[in-house]
Design an enzyme around this catalytic site. Sequence first.
Site, PDB file in Angstrom:
ATOM      1  N   HIS A 175     -52.000  76.099   9.885  1.00  0.00           N
ATOM      2  CA  HIS A 175     -52.258  77.500   9.529  1.00  0.00           C
ATOM      3  C   HIS A 175     -53.035  78.151  10.685  1.00  0.00           C
ATOM      4  O   HIS A 175     -53.984  77.561  11.203  1.00  0.00           O
ATOM      5  CB  HIS A 175     -53.078  77.543   8.231  1.00  0.00           C
ATOM      6  N   ARG A 233     -42.949  79.266   2.732  1.00  0.00           N
ATOM      7  CA  ARG A 233     -42.728  79.308   1.275  1.00  0.00           C
ATOM      8  C   ARG A 233     -43.883  78.636   0.556  1.00  0.00           C
ATOM      9  O   ARG A 233     -44.431  77.641   1.049  1.00  0.00           O
ATOM     10  CB  ARG A 233     -41.438  78.552   0.919  1.00  0.00           C
ATOM     11  N   ASP A 260     -53.110  76.935   1.261  1.00  0.00           N
ATOM     12  CA  ASP A 260     -54.053  76.888   2.402  1.00  0.00           C
ATOM     13  C   ASP A 260     -55.424  76.356   2.001  1.00  0.00           C
ATOM     14  O   ASP A 260     -56.458  76.773   2.546  1.00  0.00           O
ATOM     15  CB  ASP A 260     -54.196  78.288   3.034  1.00  0.00           C
TER      16      ASP A 260
HETATM   17  C1  GAR Z   1     -47.471  79.217  13.371  1.00  0.00           C
HETATM   18  O1  GAR Z   1     -48.414  80.091  13.939  1.00  0.00           O
HETATM   19  C2  GAR Z   1     -48.007  78.603  12.100  1.00  0.00           C
HETATM   20  O2  GAR Z   1     -49.385  78.322  12.158  1.00  0.00           O
HETATM   21  C3  GAR Z   1     -47.708  79.692  11.114  1.00  0.00           C
HETATM   22  O3  GAR Z   1     -46.434  80.156  11.464  1.00  0.00           O
HETATM   23  C4  GAR Z   1     -46.235  79.977  12.866  1.00  0.00           C
HETATM   24  C5  GAR Z   1     -44.967  79.193  13.051  1.00  0.00           C
HETATM   25  O4  GAR Z   1     -44.640  79.124  14.401  1.00  0.00           O
HETATM   26  N1  GAR Z   1     -47.750  79.200   9.778  1.00  0.00           N
HETATM   27  C6  GAR Z   1     -48.216  79.909   8.748  1.00  0.00           C
HETATM   28  O5  GAR Z   1     -48.630  81.042   8.856  1.00  0.00           O
HETATM   29  C7  GAR Z   1     -48.176  79.179   7.419  1.00  0.00           C
HETATM   30  N2  GAR Z   1     -48.910  79.911   6.435  1.00  0.00           N
HETATM   31  P1  GAR Z   1     -43.506  78.140  14.915  1.00  0.00           P
HETATM   32  O6  GAR Z   1     -42.288  78.365  14.019  1.00  0.00           O
HETATM   33  O7  GAR Z   1     -43.242  78.616  16.315  1.00  0.00           O
HETATM   34  O8  GAR Z   1     -44.023  76.726  14.845  1.00  0.00           O
END
Ligand code: GAR
Length: 220
Positions: free
Chosen positions: A112, A94, A148
């Site tokens: 990220h 979010r 970001d």
């Molecule tokens: C991860 O790859 C994180 O870097 C990304 O979501 C995934 C969550 O994985 N976050 C984003 O893209 C934020 N913009 P997880 O729920 O297994 O930790």
Amino acid sequence: MARKVPIGVLISGSGTNLQAIIDAIEANKLDATIQLVLSNRADAYGLMRAKNHGIPAEVLDHKNFTSREAFDAAAVETLKSRGVELVILAGFMRLLSPVFVKAFSNRMMNIHPSLLPSFPGLHVQRRAVEHGVRFSGCTVHFVNEDCDEGPIIIQAVVPVFPEDTEETLAARILTQEHRIYPRAIQLYSEGRLRVEGRKVFVDGLTKEETQALLQPPLEG
Ligand code: GAR
């Protein structure tokens, strides 16, 4: 012994980064206590991970709020009532309003899955593969009011191969995410992170010679 920084972890999904943080704490490699896992989705698997480790978890469903600001104010209130000092966004999908960011200025981190400032936003592993970059990686940064965009704490670089798919690259990056997020939090816990403008200085770091990374490598 270092103090244990009280953290709140915000998730929206699988929570493998949350798991890496839990594991690092349980292995005594991270001086932190998770005061609360907060999810905006009731079906986030990360909630189960919290439960399995006896960590308090709550759902704050954004659909029950009339505005982003109202949701953010409730999240801030919940985190503060649990004594959270440092907020960890771990797959929390979010956008945050200034209400949230100001409440935890320089006390909120995000991870990220790209080498920021390349590929901010969504679907970044797919975009990296499609662009044909030779390297990608992941970034832990402090959160400011732009998505970001905040000061970078730590990055890990991984190679990208022409044969990669979104899935293979995402898996390679995720393995590194699990290494750098606990490390970033530990540096905070030790009081070693100093933010000056866009830069984050790490106190007590010995400056090592870094070699260039080449992909594909030179031959001979
Ligand atoms: C991860 O790859 C994180 O870097 C990304 O979501 C995934 C969550 O994985 N976050 C984003 O893209 C934020 N913009 P997880 O729920 O297994 O930790």
